[in-house]
Design an enzyme around this catalytic site. Structure first.
Site, PDB file in Angstrom:
ATOM      1  N   SER A   1       0.804  -1.224   0.000  1.00  0.00           N
ATOM      2  CA  SER A   1       0.000   0.000   0.000  1.00  0.00           C
ATOM      3  C   SER A   1       0.842   1.280   0.000  1.00  0.00           C
ATOM      4  O   SER A   1       1.547   1.551  -0.945  1.00  0.00           O
ATOM      5  CB  SER A   1      -0.949  -0.036   1.196  1.00  0.00           C
TER       6      SER A   1
ATOM      7  N   ASP B   1      -2.113   6.535  -3.245  1.00  0.00           N
ATOM      8  CA  ASP B   1      -1.034   5.832  -2.565  1.00  0.00           C
ATOM      9  C   ASP B   1      -0.553   4.715  -3.506  1.00  0.00           C
ATOM     10  O   ASP B   1      -1.034   4.611  -4.642  1.00  0.00           O
ATOM     11  CB  ASP B   1      -1.495   5.298  -1.199  1.00  0.00           C
TER      12      ASP B   1
ATOM     13  N   ASP C   1      -1.020   1.562  -3.932  1.00  0.00           N
ATOM     14  CA  ASP C   1      -1.941   0.580  -4.534  1.00  0.00           C
ATOM     15  C   ASP C   1      -3.298   1.205  -4.891  1.00  0.00           C
ATOM     16  O   ASP C   1      -4.253   0.486  -5.209  1.00  0.00           O
ATOM     17  CB  ASP C   1      -2.111  -0.656  -3.642  1.00  0.00           C
TER      18      ASP C   1
ATOM     19  N   ASP D   1      -5.868   2.631  -3.504  1.00  0.00           N
ATOM     20  CA  ASP D   1      -7.187   2.564  -2.854  1.00  0.00           C
ATOM     21  C   ASP D   1      -7.504   3.892  -2.158  1.00  0.00           C
ATOM     22  O   ASP D   1      -8.612   4.106  -1.694  1.00  0.00           O
ATOM     23  CB  ASP D   1      -7.324   1.365  -1.896  1.00  0.00           C
TER      24      ASP D   1
HETATM   25 MG    MG Z   1      -3.476   1.558  -0.015  1.00  0.00          MG
END
Ligand code: MG
Length: 460
Positions: A101, A244, A246, A248
């Site tokens: 992440s 960020d 990844d 999300d």
């Molecule tokens: Mg994330």
């Protein structure tokens, strides 16, 4: 707290660690065998972010799953929410995502996703850990090994799902100019294309995938977004968005180059949603600003407060059938799409707000109530952290105390302080909010002093 003691692998969002130090190939192999054993003979989706070590761990996880008898479908590199979407849409039994992440480049990790697309519950994490620590994972007979299947292009379907949830005509007519900063992560595979398909003029920043994160650190904090702010201003863009690693999460920058923290953009999305759906419930962790409740109450909406962590928000939304959730870190959970945070969906919603209102983002943000926040921390030995919190609870004089996560002490209906023991470090995190900076600072200083005394007394 039995759960606290027994858990040794999973943190707030899966298993994380420094590559080849904490997160070793051996750990990932055995953990994925344990995950395969937990899911049984099943269809597992496997995806990854753009980190330098993600391909290696993805290969290892695939082997562990196949050895346990699972069929593995390789989704390749994609944003976490896209893989969560495909897990549910594609009828998979579960998914493993190799990602750390927003953590620094040297980290990696595994997220385990359930068939509904949400991260598995903590009960299931404990089951997987029990299999892992017992070493009794299933090794299939030679003829019972799983198979590996590649997946063709599937991200277009995910982008279509997002587009179908917003007013495409309004966005197309408005033609906003947007700068997308993907932090050299997997957000670059979706958000720039999505925005272009919605008729935006798109500029990209840090949108070549590079696991060394040469452009900026993967956490979209204001201090990491200097270039984005400059480019938004210089290019006269209407909006900047930063993901960020990844994708999300989404943090927004207005046309003046000002970064707005997550609970303010969440408040704007809450207002937009409740205007069309008055009286609905909004889900958010106790660490979020009171601004969410202010906005919700304007439209007869209620706020359901959860512990801190995106899986809590997702699970609460799923069980309570709530349609909107959010976090102060830029996580937006849009139920009509899916009850998990999704940076591309958040971007589409923000574009819809700008297009439908015809207002500048800075103007929209100025219309929101104003709060001030102060963050701090204080060291506390891990074995004392719950005892000290109990002592503190006995001492506080307040008209309202909440124990949803740590201790949230209200001083009047607009100022509060949240004291939480960290899950990973021997510290308490203090987080205060008030109508003035001085008041928020005063709350942090006062509670830091009380905690210091209680920790000292307890340690003797
Ligand atoms: Mg994330």
């Amino acid at each position: 707290m039995e759960v606290e003691k027994a858990k040794r692998l999973f943190g707030t969002n899966g298993v994380r660690g420094i590559v080849n130090r904490e997160l070793t190939p051996k750990l990932v192999l055995e953990l994925s065998q344990a995950i395969g054993t937990f899911f049984g003979r099943s269809k597992i989706l496997l995806g990854r972010d753009g980190r330098a070590s993600s391909r290696m761990f993805s290969e290892i996880a695939a082997s562990g799953l196949v050895a346990a008898g699972c069929d593995v479908y390789d989704a390749g590199m994609a944003p976490t929410p896209a893989i969560q979407y495909l897990t549910r849409k594609g009828g998979f039994d579960g998914a493993i995502i190799i990602t750390a992440s927003h953590n620094p480049p040297e980290y990696n990790g595994l997220k385990v996703i359930d068939r509904d697309g949400i991260e598995i519950s903590s009960d299931k994490e404990l089951e997987i850990e029990a299999i892992y620590f017992s070493g009794e994972h299933r090794l299939a007979e030679w003829r019972g090994l799983g198979e590996r299947f590649p997946l063709g292009e599937w991200l277009e379907d995910y982008r279509e799902a997002i587009k179908s949830k917003v007013d495409q005509t309004a966005i197309r007519n408005c033609k906003p100019r947007i700068v997308v900063d993907s932090a050299n992560g997997v957000g670059s595979l979706v958000t720039p294309y999505l925005a272009r398909e919605l008729g935006c003029q798109v500029l990209t920043l840090n949108s070549n995938i590079d696991g060394t994160f040469p452009g900026r650190l993967p956490e979209p904090t204001p201090e990491n977004l200097g270039y984005l702010c400059e480019i938004v201003r210089a290019s006269r863009a209407d909006l900047g968005v930063a993901h960020d690693g990844d994708a999300d999460r989404a943090i927004f920058v207005d046309e003046t180059g000002q970064v707005h923290w997550g609970d303010r953009s969440f408040a704007l999305i809450t207002e937009h949603f409740l205007k069309g759906n008055p009286g609905h419930e909004i889900v958010t962790p106790v660490s979020s600003s009171q601004i969410i409740e202010d906005v919700a109450s304007k439209y007869e909406g209620k706020v359901y407060w959860t512990p801190v962590g995106s899986p809590y928000v997702s699970r609460a939304m799923a069980t309570r059938d709530s349609k909107l959730g959010g976090e102060e870190n830029g996580g937006i959970f849009y139920g009509p799409h899916m009850p998990v945070r999704d940076g591309a969906m958040a971007t589409a919603l923000m574009l819809e707000i700008i297009a439908q209102s015809g207002e500048r983002l800075s103007t929209l943000m100025e219309s929101l109530p104003r709060y001030f926040n102060v963050k701090d921390k204080i060291p506390c030995p891990k074995d004392l952290r719950f005892k000290v919190l109990d002592l503190l609870m006995g001492e506080v004089e307040s008209f309202r105390v909440e124990t949803i996560d740590g201790l949230k002490v209200w001083h009047d209906d607009k100022s509060w302080i949240l004291i939480r023991p960290s899950g990973t470090e021997p510290i308490y995190r203090l987080f205060a909010e008030a109508k003035s900076q001085e008041k928020a600072q005063e709350l942090v200083s006062r509670y830091k002093a009380i905690l210091g005394r209680l920790i000292g007394d307890s340690g003797e």
